[in-house]
Write an enzyme that holds these catalytic residues in place. Structure first.
Site, mmCIF file in Angstrom:
data_model
loop_
_atom_site.group_PDB
_atom_site.id
_atom_site.type_symbol
_atom_site.label_atom_id
_atom_site.label_comp_id
_atom_site.label_asym_id
_atom_site.label_seq_id
_atom_site.Cartn_x
_atom_site.Cartn_y
_atom_site.Cartn_z
ATOM 1 N N GLU A 34 49.813 31.015 25.200
ATOM 2 C CA GLU A 34 51.062 30.624 24.529
ATOM 3 C C GLU A 34 52.156 31.640 24.836
ATOM 4 O O GLU A 34 51.905 32.856 24.868
ATOM 5 C CB GLU A 34 50.791 30.560 23.019
ATOM 6 N N GLY A 120 58.552 17.707 16.070
ATOM 7 C CA GLY A 120 58.473 19.075 15.541
ATOM 8 C C GLY A 120 57.051 19.525 15.292
ATOM 9 O O GLY A 120 56.812 20.472 14.558
ATOM 10 N N GLY A 122 54.873 20.462 17.683
ATOM 11 C CA GLY A 122 54.347 21.339 18.736
ATOM 12 C C GLY A 122 53.563 20.569 19.789
ATOM 13 O O GLY A 122 52.847 21.167 20.592
ATOM 14 N N SER A 126 59.671 16.284 23.083
ATOM 15 C CA SER A 126 60.860 16.348 23.937
ATOM 16 C C SER A 126 60.485 16.278 25.415
ATOM 17 O O SER A 126 61.128 15.557 26.189
ATOM 18 C CB SER A 126 61.701 17.586 23.628
ATOM 19 N N GLU A 158 65.995 20.483 29.869
ATOM 20 C CA GLU A 158 65.806 21.059 28.524
ATOM 21 C C GLU A 158 66.659 22.329 28.349
ATOM 22 O O GLU A 158 67.190 22.593 27.276
ATOM 23 C CB GLU A 158 64.316 21.373 28.327
ATOM 24 N N ASP A 170 55.219 22.413 29.255
ATOM 25 C CA ASP A 170 55.178 21.123 28.561
ATOM 26 C C ASP A 170 55.409 19.956 29.513
ATOM 27 O O ASP A 170 54.652 18.973 29.521
ATOM 28 C CB ASP A 170 56.227 21.084 27.449
ATOM 29 N N TYR A 220 63.049 30.867 19.555
ATOM 30 C CA TYR A 220 62.332 30.783 20.838
ATOM 31 C C TYR A 220 63.103 31.562 21.907
ATOM 32 O O TYR A 220 62.549 32.395 22.622
ATOM 33 C CB TYR A 220 62.182 29.307 21.234
HETATM 34 C C1 GLA Z 1 57.276 25.502 23.860
HETATM 35 C C2 GLA Z 1 57.913 25.598 25.242
HETATM 36 C C3 GLA Z 1 56.878 25.949 26.308
HETATM 37 C C4 GLA Z 1 56.035 27.155 25.908
HETATM 38 C C5 GLA Z 1 55.533 27.010 24.471
HETATM 39 C C6 GLA Z 1 54.842 28.254 23.989
HETATM 40 O O1 GLA Z 1 56.403 24.422 23.800
HETATM 41 O O2 GLA Z 1 58.544 24.400 25.581
HETATM 42 O O3 GLA Z 1 57.513 26.167 27.537
HETATM 43 O O4 GLA Z 1 56.732 28.345 26.095
HETATM 44 O O5 GLA Z 1 56.568 26.697 23.575
HETATM 45 O O6 GLA Z 1 53.710 28.496 24.731
#
Ligand code: GLA
Length: 385
Positions: A34, A120, A122, A126, A158, A170, A220
């Site tokens: 992560e 939202g 995770g 998006s 994004e 993602d 973030y």
């Molecule tokens: C979000 C971001 C990813 C990554 C995660 C954390 O999902 O879009 O690029 O950085 O957080 O691992």
């Protein structure tokens, strides 16, 4: 076609009196790795059986017509008017804009989309929205771009209108997923390998804290800036170009006094998480799921204490998991500040774990937990023309 796809297609036919092309674009989970996709690390995501469905067709005009079924909202604008907007509109318009920036000819089209990824949470709704549209436009307008190019386009999308400086994980996972496989993605070289996910008697279960991490998207970008600030110091002191080249967190500690405490903590986490993910990949290939699970717990500890992206709700759920012998690994998943925890749970104990955790969570936070048993799916694909 499932009921969401059918409904999206029916709405399209009613609104536009035409036959659409239909696409599926999945959300993603991440087993481990992560906040290191934007730090030259390795990550281990997989596409899932929750996603976004698109019904779309060229309309022979210079107007694009969107209908976002989940919001019951429309947007009709000419191609010349494409600009930064708000909410869901930013994601789709930013994708259109990226094709324009590449010099591709975008013509008018009609589009309806909707899905079942809790927002939202995770699970990257998006990226699924962006990837589905990018894949569909590439297909209907014959741009000839490959999946990696499309993922990179979505990442730029994004960054641009929504303003989240995300990594590549993602969109890459959503577009490149493979049924029953996880992806080991090398985020420096943008290459991947697939591993079959063999959990022998265990399943992946997500627990949704219902704390919406989207609210914290500014945080973030702050984490990303901390890593960049740390890199300036480490490049000079350790003579390296990338976090990947740092052998151990002890090397970072040598230069602790040259960084702000929160910058040091982020760098330490990144170096440890890169090592954890490489180790985890080896363990998964040896089918050592229990040792893999321990690395997930260690990862959560780092996310919470060092990277500072957890929240009381996620910490609570991971602590409950850790206390339960039937859960061999758990951690907060995705960008953080809530969203879902990802848990590896013994098959026969899943119902019981969900029931007891739901009750405890309700008592502690007065929030009704949602749980999802995950299946790994293919990446973005055309369902039918
Ligand atoms: C979000 C971001 C990813 C990554 C995660 C954390 O999902 O879009 O690029 O950085 O957080 O691992």
């Amino acid at each position: 076609m499932n009921s969401i796809a059918t409904s999206v297609v029916n709405i399209f036919k009613n609104k536009f009196s035409a036959e659409p092309n239909i696409y599926y674009s999945p959300g993603r989970i991440n087993l481990i790795g992560e906040h290191i996709d934007y730090n030259d690390g390795y990550v281990m995501p997989a596409a899932i059986d929750k996603g976004v469905y698109y019904a779309i067709a060229a309309n022979g005009t210079d107007t694009i017509n969107f209908f976002a079924a989940d919001f019951n909202e429309s947007l009709s604008i000419t191609l010349k008017e494409v600009t930064k907007s708000d909410s869901w509109k930013n994601y789709v318009l930013s994708v259109v804009n990226e094709f324009v920036l590449l010099g591709k000819t975008v013509n008018g089209f009609d589009c309806v989309f909707g899905g079942d990824i809790p927002r939202g949470s995770g699970m990257s709704s998006s990226a699924a929205v962006e990837g589905g549209l990018a894949y569909a436009l590439n297909d209907i307008f014959n741009y000839g771009m490959n999946r990696v190019e499309l993922a990179l386009l979505c990442q730029r999308a994004e960054h641009n209108y929504p303003g989240v400086n995300c990594g590549i994980m993602d969109m890459y996972a959503s577009i490149n997923g493979k049924r029953d496989h996880v992806i080991l993605l090398d985020c420096k070289n943008i290459t991947h390998e697939y591993f079959p996910l063999k959990l022998d008697g265990y399943k992946i279960v997500l627990l949704n804290t219902k704390v919406h991490h989207t609210l914290a998207s500014g945080e973030y970008n702050v984490r990303r800036k901390r890593c960049e600030a740390g890199m300036v110091v480490l490049k000079k002191e350790l003579n390296i170009q990338s976090f990947r080249e740092i052998k151990s967190a002890a090397d970072v500690e040598l230069h602790k006094d040259k960084m702000a405490p929160e910058v040091y903590n982020c760098c330490k986490f990144v170096v440890e998480e890169i090592a954890r993910t490489q180790k985890a990949a080896a363990l998964l290939q040896q089918n050592d799921v229990k040792a893999f699970g321990q690395l997930m717990y260690a990862g959560h500890e780092g996310l919470s204490k060092l990277y500072d992206v957890s929240c009381p709700q996620s910490d609570f759920l991971v602590a409950l998991a850790k206390d339960n012998d039937n859960v061999i690994g758990a951690r907060q998943m995705g960008g953080g500040f809530g969203g879902c925890t990802i848990n590896i749970i013994k098959d026969e104990a899943i119902d019981d774990f969900i029931a007891t955790t739901t009750a405890a969570y309700q008592k502690e936070f007065d929030i009704l937990l949602e749980a999802y048993v995950m299946q790994l799916s293919n990446g973005t694909e055309k369902i039918s023309a």
